[in-house]
Enzyme design. Structure first.
Site, PDB file in Angstrom:
ATOM      1  N   ASN A   1      -7.310   4.211  -5.151  1.00 35.08           N
ATOM      2  CA  ASN A   1      -6.933   2.865  -4.701  1.00 35.08           C
ATOM      3  C   ASN A   1      -8.164   1.971  -4.827  1.00 35.08           C
ATOM      4  O   ASN A   1      -9.075   2.058  -4.024  1.00 35.08           O
ATOM      5  CB  ASN A   1      -6.450   2.948  -3.244  1.00 35.08           C
ATOM      6  CG  ASN A   1      -6.188   1.587  -2.637  1.00 35.08           C
ATOM      7  OD1 ASN A   1      -6.148   0.580  -3.334  1.00 35.08           O
ATOM      8  ND2 ASN A   1      -6.004   1.565  -1.322  1.00 35.08           N
ATOM      9  N   TRP A   2      -8.144   1.132  -5.860  1.00 35.45           N
ATOM     10  CA  TRP A   2      -9.335   0.308  -6.125  1.00 35.45           C
ATOM     11  C   TRP A   2      -9.428  -0.889  -5.187  1.00 35.45           C
ATOM     12  O   TRP A   2     -10.412  -1.610  -5.192  1.00 35.45           O
ATOM     13  CB  TRP A   2      -9.337  -0.169  -7.583  1.00 35.45           C
ATOM     14  CG  TRP A   2      -9.429   0.946  -8.583  1.00 35.45           C
ATOM     15  CD1 TRP A   2      -9.436   2.292  -8.331  1.00 35.45           C
ATOM     16  CD2 TRP A   2      -9.525   0.812 -10.008  1.00 35.45           C
ATOM     17  NE1 TRP A   2      -9.529   3.003  -9.507  1.00 35.45           N
ATOM     18  CE2 TRP A   2      -9.588   2.123 -10.551  1.00 35.45           C
ATOM     19  CE3 TRP A   2      -9.566  -0.277 -10.878  1.00 35.45           C
ATOM     20  CZ2 TRP A   2      -9.690   2.353 -11.923  1.00 35.45           C
ATOM     21  CZ3 TRP A   2      -9.662  -0.044 -12.246  1.00 35.45           C
ATOM     22  CH2 TRP A   2      -9.725   1.262 -12.753  1.00 35.45           C
ATOM     23  N   LYS A   3      -8.371  -1.126  -4.438  1.00 35.24           N
ATOM     24  CA  LYS A   3      -8.336  -2.269  -3.505  1.00 35.24           C
ATOM     25  C   LYS A   3      -8.688  -3.563  -4.255  1.00 35.24           C
ATOM     26  O   LYS A   3      -8.404  -3.676  -5.440  1.00 35.24           O
ATOM     27  CB  LYS A   3      -9.253  -2.012  -2.306  1.00 35.24           C
ATOM     28  CG  LYS A   3      -8.928  -0.671  -1.639  1.00 35.24           C
ATOM     29  CD  LYS A   3      -9.593  -0.472  -0.318  1.00 35.24           C
ATOM     30  CE  LYS A   3      -9.193   0.895   0.236  1.00 35.24           C
ATOM     31  NZ  LYS A   3      -9.734   1.145   1.556  1.00 35.24           N
TER      32      LYS A   3
ATOM     33  N   HIS B   1      -0.126   0.215   3.318  1.00 32.72           N
ATOM     34  CA  HIS B   1      -1.524   0.576   3.566  1.00 32.72           C
ATOM     35  C   HIS B   1      -1.982  -0.099   4.864  1.00 32.72           C
ATOM     36  O   HIS B   1      -1.577  -1.220   5.158  1.00 32.72           O
ATOM     37  CB  HIS B   1      -2.399   0.135   2.391  1.00 32.72           C
ATOM     38  CG  HIS B   1      -3.786   0.680   2.453  1.00 32.72           C
ATOM     39  ND1 HIS B   1      -4.748   0.140   3.283  1.00 32.72           N
ATOM     40  CD2 HIS B   1      -4.363   1.741   1.837  1.00 32.72           C
ATOM     41  CE1 HIS B   1      -5.860   0.842   3.146  1.00 32.72           C
ATOM     42  NE2 HIS B   1      -5.652   1.814   2.277  1.00 32.72           N
TER      43      HIS B   1
ATOM     44  N   GLU C   1      -4.552  -1.615   5.602  1.00 34.53           N
ATOM     45  CA  GLU C   1      -5.157  -2.946   5.411  1.00 34.53           C
ATOM     46  C   GLU C   1      -4.087  -4.019   5.271  1.00 34.53           C
ATOM     47  O   GLU C   1      -4.295  -5.164   5.674  1.00 34.53           O
ATOM     48  CB  GLU C   1      -6.094  -2.924   4.186  1.00 34.53           C
ATOM     49  CG  GLU C   1      -7.383  -2.174   4.516  1.00 34.53           C
ATOM     50  CD  GLU C   1      -8.043  -1.481   3.339  1.00 34.53           C
ATOM     51  OE1 GLU C   1      -7.711  -1.795   2.178  1.00 34.53           O
ATOM     52  OE2 GLU C   1      -8.898  -0.605   3.583  1.00 34.53           O
TER      53      GLU C   1
ATOM     54  N   GLU D   1      -3.496   8.389   6.500  1.00 33.36           N
ATOM     55  CA  GLU D   1      -4.818   7.775   6.461  1.00 33.36           C
ATOM     56  C   GLU D   1      -5.202   7.252   7.843  1.00 33.36           C
ATOM     57  O   GLU D   1      -4.840   6.123   8.202  1.00 33.36           O
ATOM     58  CB  GLU D   1      -4.822   6.601   5.480  1.00 33.36           C
ATOM     59  CG  GLU D   1      -4.484   6.984   4.058  1.00 33.36           C
ATOM     60  CD  GLU D   1      -5.046   5.948   3.079  1.00 33.36           C
ATOM     61  OE1 GLU D   1      -5.860   6.353   2.246  1.00 33.36           O
ATOM     62  OE2 GLU D   1      -4.697   4.773   3.178  1.00 33.36           O
TER      63      GLU D   1
ATOM     64  N   GLY E   1     -12.970   3.877   4.796  1.00 33.88           N
ATOM     65  CA  GLY E   1     -14.153   3.076   4.471  1.00 33.88           C
ATOM     66  C   GLY E   1     -15.301   3.213   5.458  1.00 33.88           C
ATOM     67  O   GLY E   1     -16.248   2.441   5.425  1.00 33.88           O
TER      68      GLY E   1
ATOM     69  N   SER F   1     -12.267   8.059   3.514  1.00 36.12           N
ATOM     70  CA  SER F   1     -13.616   8.533   3.202  1.00 36.12           C
ATOM     71  C   SER F   1     -13.642   9.861   2.443  1.00 36.12           C
ATOM     72  O   SER F   1     -14.518  10.700   2.667  1.00 36.12           O
ATOM     73  CB  SER F   1     -14.461   8.612   4.474  1.00 36.12           C
ATOM     74  OG  SER F   1     -14.611   7.325   5.048  1.00 36.12           O
TER      75      SER F   1
ATOM     76  N   GLY G   1     -10.274   5.712  -1.802  1.00 32.10           N
ATOM     77  CA  GLY G   1     -10.659   4.309  -1.930  1.00 32.10           C
ATOM     78  C   GLY G   1     -12.012   4.172  -2.600  1.00 32.10           C
ATOM     79  O   GLY G   1     -12.136   4.277  -3.823  1.00 32.10           O
ATOM     80  N   GLY G   2     -13.055   3.984  -1.799  1.00 36.10           N
ATOM     81  CA  GLY G   2     -14.407   3.726  -2.308  1.00 36.10           C
ATOM     82  C   GLY G   2     -14.849   4.658  -3.425  1.00 36.10           C
ATOM     83  O   GLY G   2     -15.397   4.209  -4.448  1.00 36.10           O
TER      84      GLY G   2
HETATM   85  P1  PGA Z   1     -11.718   5.060   1.525  1.00 40.32           P
HETATM   86  O1  PGA Z   1     -10.290   4.331   1.483  1.00 40.32           O
HETATM   87  O2  PGA Z   1     -11.611   6.267   0.634  1.00 40.32           O
HETATM   88  O3  PGA Z   1     -12.675   4.029   0.990  1.00 40.32           O
HETATM   89  O4  PGA Z   1     -11.985   5.424   2.939  1.00 40.32           O
HETATM   90  C1  PGA Z   1      -9.111   5.077   1.462  1.00 40.32           C
HETATM   91  C2  PGA Z   1      -7.908   4.157   1.424  1.00 40.32           C
HETATM   92  O5  PGA Z   1      -7.949   3.118   2.093  1.00 40.32           O
HETATM   93  O6  PGA Z   1      -6.905   4.435   0.751  1.00 40.32           O
END
Ligand code: PGA
Length: 254
Positions: free
Chosen positions: A9-11, A94, A96, A164, A170, A210, A231-232
């Site tokens: 997930n590149w956000k 998600h 977010e 999650e 993050g 993470s 994500g990251g």
């Molecule tokens: P993260 O994000 O790996 O940066 O913690 C995961 C996600 O939000 O899908």
């Protein structure tokens, strides 16, 4: 046997050119890891270009969100119909989006219904806040989110769930494999209660929060965890490729 799935997930990261260069290096480093389903979820504006680059590879494409109507006067939104030809998957609910864009369980449910009916396959996200976790409410929060988010959905076998915990996203503070496996087992039990055990055993449930090349093995070793939403670490090709390759190796021995 559930095929492991790793989704990146590149956000809201990467310009079009950055997205293309990231995909090129992932393809170069990854070639031929077919035992793991690998999905890249770049921003909307890069989907078409990334799809072109992925042609002929086994890597699939996902969107990060979609609207709950097929078309109409919804300025700025992207419909499931627009995504169907383009993407294999779409991330829905998600944390977010729940937090910054006020998506409720009801909205998540409508989107999941739409995706199952006419969109890409949904990756539905659930997760508890730090406050709920510390108050011992994880089970209750996750049960509510899963029941409300998946109410009236059928069929669910192609649907993917991502657990999650918000406190792990993050933050560099991942859940432990055991913690994640316990909540994911709970999610599988909820699905078994709503549908049946056989169905529950076919649904893939991922861990997210993470995940890195250093800790992926801990999650994949757990029997109920079918992969990860990353994500990251998905923005660095070598890190993401390492996550996919470790998953492929560990899966063959578990
Ligand atoms: P993260 O994000 O790996 O940066 O913690 C995961 C996600 O939000 O899908």
């Amino acid at each position: 046997m559930r095929k492991p799935l790793i989704a990146g997930n590149w956000k809201m990261n990467t310009t079009l050119e950055e997205a293309k260069s990231l995909v090129r290096s992932i393809i170069n480093e990854l070639d031929g890891t077919d035992s793991v389903e690998t999905v890249l979820c770049p921003p909307f504006i890069s989907l078409a270009a990334v799809k072109e680059l992925l042609r002929g590879t086994s890597i699939e494409l996902g969107a990060q969100n979609m609207y709950l109507e097929d078309k109409g006067a919804y300025t700025g939104e992207i419909s499931p119909v627009m995504l169907t030809d383009l993407c294999d998957y779409v991330i829905i609910g998600h944390s977010e989006r729940r937090q910054h864009f006020f998506e409720t369980d009801e909205v998540v449910n409508k989107k999941v219904k739409k995706a199952v009916a006419s969109g890409p396959k949904p990756i539905v996200c659930v997760g508890e806040s730090l406050e709920d976790n510390e108050a011992g409410k994880t089970e209750q929060v996750i049960t509510n989110q899963v029941k409300a988010g998946l109410a009236g959905i059928s069929p669910i076998s192609e649907l993917v769930i991502a657990y999650e915990p918000i406190w792990a996203i993050g933050t560099g503070r991942a859940a432990t494999g055991k913690q994640a496996n316990a909540t994911i087992s709970l999610i599988r039990d909820i699905i078994a209660n709503i549908w049946n055990r056989q169905t529950a055993e076919t649904v893939r449930i991922l861990y997210g929060g993470s995940v890195t090349g250093n800790n992926i093995a801990e999650f994949i070793a757990e029997l109920n965890i079918d992969g990860a939403l990353v994500g990251g670490a998905s923005l660095k090709s070598s890190e993401f490729v390492s996550i996919v390759k470790q998953t492929a190796n560990l899966k063959s021995i578990r």
